[in-house]
Design an enzyme around this catalytic site. Structure first.
Site, PDB file in Angstrom:
ATOM      1  N   GLY A  59       0.843  -1.200   0.000  1.00  0.00           N
ATOM      2  CA  GLY A  59       0.000   0.000   0.000  1.00  0.00           C
ATOM      3  C   GLY A  59       0.877   1.249   0.000  1.00  0.00           C
ATOM      4  O   GLY A  59       0.548   2.260   0.640  1.00  0.00           O
TER       5      GLY A  59
ATOM      6  N   GLY B  23      -0.467   4.936  -0.811  1.00  0.00           N
ATOM      7  CA  GLY B  23      -1.484   5.607   0.006  1.00  0.00           C
ATOM      8  C   GLY B  23      -0.911   6.778   0.788  1.00  0.00           C
ATOM      9  O   GLY B  23       0.264   7.150   0.637  1.00  0.00           O
TER      10      GLY B  23
ATOM     11  N   ILE C 146      -1.446  -2.125  -5.354  1.00  0.00           N
ATOM     12  CA  ILE C 146      -2.291  -2.735  -6.388  1.00  0.00           C
ATOM     13  C   ILE C 146      -2.311  -1.851  -7.647  1.00  0.00           C
ATOM     14  O   ILE C 146      -2.566  -2.321  -8.750  1.00  0.00           O
ATOM     15  CB  ILE C 146      -3.711  -3.018  -5.855  1.00  0.00           C
TER      16      ILE C 146
ATOM     17  N   ASP D 291      -1.172  -7.626  -5.735  1.00  0.00           N
ATOM     18  CA  ASP D 291      -2.506  -7.637  -5.145  1.00  0.00           C
ATOM     19  C   ASP D 291      -2.397  -8.360  -3.802  1.00  0.00           C
ATOM     20  O   ASP D 291      -2.232  -9.588  -3.768  1.00  0.00           O
ATOM     21  CB  ASP D 291      -3.478  -8.359  -6.093  1.00  0.00           C
TER      22      ASP D 291
ATOM     23  N   TYR E  27     -15.921   0.100   9.278  1.00  0.00           N
ATOM     24  CA  TYR E  27     -14.472   0.339   9.346  1.00  0.00           C
ATOM     25  C   TYR E  27     -13.964  -0.091  10.733  1.00  0.00           C
ATOM     26  O   TYR E  27     -12.968  -0.814  10.846  1.00  0.00           O
ATOM     27  CB  TYR E  27     -14.216   1.830   9.117  1.00  0.00           C
TER      28      TYR E  27
ATOM     29  N   LYS F 131     -11.323  -2.913  12.061  1.00  0.00           N
ATOM     30  CA  LYS F 131     -10.145  -2.546  12.858  1.00  0.00           C
ATOM     31  C   LYS F 131     -10.035  -3.424  14.108  1.00  0.00           C
ATOM     32  O   LYS F 131      -8.961  -3.892  14.450  1.00  0.00           O
ATOM     33  CB  LYS F 131     -10.190  -1.053  13.240  1.00  0.00           C
TER      34      LYS F 131
ATOM     35  N   ILE G  85      -4.790  11.481  10.469  1.00  0.00           N
ATOM     36  CA  ILE G  85      -3.425  11.885  10.107  1.00  0.00           C
ATOM     37  C   ILE G  85      -3.458  13.036   9.106  1.00  0.00           C
ATOM     38  O   ILE G  85      -4.200  13.003   8.113  1.00  0.00           O
ATOM     39  CB  ILE G  85      -2.638  10.685   9.558  1.00  0.00           C
TER      40      ILE G  85
END
Ligand code: AKB
Length: 325
Positions: free
Chosen positions: A8, A11, A35, A53, A142, A146, A172
Site C-alpha cells: 500500500g 497511500g 495494487i 494484489d 471500518y 479494525k 493523520i
C-alpha cells in the site's frame, strides 16, 4: 540490512513512509508495492516497485520469498467514510488483505507493522483520555474491521509467534498525499481551502473533538515501534498513540492566526458526524510512552505553522509555473 516491503505504498501513509525508510535504510532495501500499476514519479524513481494484489496470498508469498523480505509494513486499507458506502467491500478488502499477508507471515516468519485506528472504539467507549484497554464496540464497518484486525494480529502473535506490531492512529494530517475517504479528512482539506480560497465548509460540527497527528509523528511512531526491543512490549499491536486533540473551530482559530480573513462554516454530513461522534476525543497513550518511548514532536500550533508554510510555497510555485507556460 533487512529488506523491507511496504504494502500500500501509494497511500497517504505509504508514500511518505517509503520515502523516509529509503533515506534511512537505503533505497534498494525498501520495496514499494501497491495494487496500482504505477505510483508517484518520486517513488518509482527512488527505489524498487512491485505491483502486487495483497488479497492474493500466493503472489504475496512469491514476492516476499524471492526478495528475502524480513519486515513488512502493511498499509492496505479503505478508510471509514468509503467503508460505510459499501460495507461488504470494506470487509472483503480490509480483512482479506490482512488475512492473506498474515498467512504468509506464518510460513515465512517476517516482522510486520499493521496499523489500527481510533476507529476501533465506539459509542460506549469512554471518550476522554481513552485507555489502552477499554470497551471496543465500534458502530462503523471500518471499526469492525479494525477490531477484528487487532484480534487477528494478537492471535497470530500468540499462536504462531509472528512479531506483528501496530498502533492505533488518530486522524493523520499530511502536506504530501491527501487522505481518501476518511472521517478526519476535513482536518487536511481545511488547510488547502484556507490558503486557496480563505474559506472552508466543514462537514463536522464545530465542537467535534477528535485525536489528530501530523505525518512526521505518524512515521516516527511506526518506525520507533518496529525498532523497539520485543520484550519491552506489553501489547505488541494496537498501542494508543496521541499528539493533539482539537475541534474544527479550534483548528480554524489557529489558521486565523496566519490568515486573519479565513472563514469557516458548517454543513454537517450525518454519516461522517455519526462516525466522529463514536470516536474518542483524546487517547491515553501512556503505555506507548512507557514501553517504547513514544513522544510526539508536533502540536496544533507547530503543525499549522508547517502546513501553511509548505502548502503556501507549493501553491505559489505552481501559480508561477502556470504563468510562465
Ligand atoms: C478515517 O478517518 O477513517 C481515518 C482513521 C481515523 O482511521 N483517518
Amino acid at each position: 540490512m533487512d529488506k523491507i516491503l511496504i504494502i500500500g505504498a501509494g497511500g497517504q501513509i505509504g508514500t511518505e513512509l517509503t520515502t523516509y525508510l529509503r533515506k534511512e535504510y537505503g533505497e534498494k532495501n525498501v520495496i514499494a508495492s501497491d495494487i496500482r500499476a504505477t505510483l508517484h514519479d518520486d517513488l518509482m524513481e527512488s527505489g524498487p516497485f512491485i505491483r502486487m494484489d495483497a488479497m492474493d496470498s500466493r503472489q504475496v508469498y512469491q514476492v516476499i520469498q524471492k526478495e528475502k523480505v524480513k519486515q513488512v509494513y502493511f498499509l492496505a486499507a479503505i478508510l471509514s467514510a468509503v467503508c460505510e458506502k459499501n460495507p461488504e467491500m470494506a470487509w472483503d478488502i480490509n480483512m482479506g488483505t490482512m488475512n492473506s499477508v498474515l498467512r504468509v507471515a506464518k510460513e515465512l516468519k517476517f516482522k510486520m507493522f499493521v496499523p489500527s485506528s481510533i476507529g476501533a472504539f465506539g459509542k460506549t467507549t469512554p471518550k476522554d483520555q481513552t485507555k489502552q484497554e477499554t470497551i471496543q464496540r465500534p458502530n462503523s464497518i471500518y471499526g469492525v474491521t479494525k477490531v477484528a484486525g487487532e484480534l487477528l494480529c494478537d492471535y497470530y502473535h500468540d499462536r504462531y509467534g509472528i512479531d506483528v506490531r501496530g498502533v492505533r492512529y488518530p486522524g493523520i494530517i499530511s502536506n504530501v498525499v491527501p487522505p481518501g475517504g476518511g472521517t478526519t479528512d476535513y482536518a487536511v482539506d481545511i488547510y488547502h481551502k484556507a490558503i486557496k480560497f480563505n474559506k472552508y465548509t466543514c462537514y463536522l460540527k464545530e465542537d467535534t473533538y477528535l485525536d489528530m497527528m501530523y505525518m512526521p509523528d505518524a512515521i516516527k511512531a511506526a518506525v520507533t515501534l518496529m525498532e523497539a526491543g520485543h520484550d519491552s512490549l506489553r501489547y505488541h499491536n494496537s498501542y494508543n498513540v496521541g499528539s493533539m486533540s482539537f475541534s474544527p473551530k479550534i483548528q480554524a482559530d489557529e489558521i486565523k492566526k496566519h490568515l486573519p480573513n479565513f472563514k469557516i462554516n458548517y454543513k454537517v454530513d450525518p454519516v461522517r458526524q455519526s462516525i466522529a461522534d463514536s470516536w474518542p476525543n483524546s487517547m491515553d497513550d501512556s503505555a506507548a510512552r512507557e514501553d517504547w518511548g513514544w513522544e510526539p514532536d508536533y502540536n496544533l500550533e507547530s503543525m499549522t505553522n508547517d502546513m501553511i508554510k509548505v502548502l503556501s510555497e507549493r501553491f505559489a510555485r505552481r501559480n508561477k509555473d502556470e504563468e510562465t507556460k
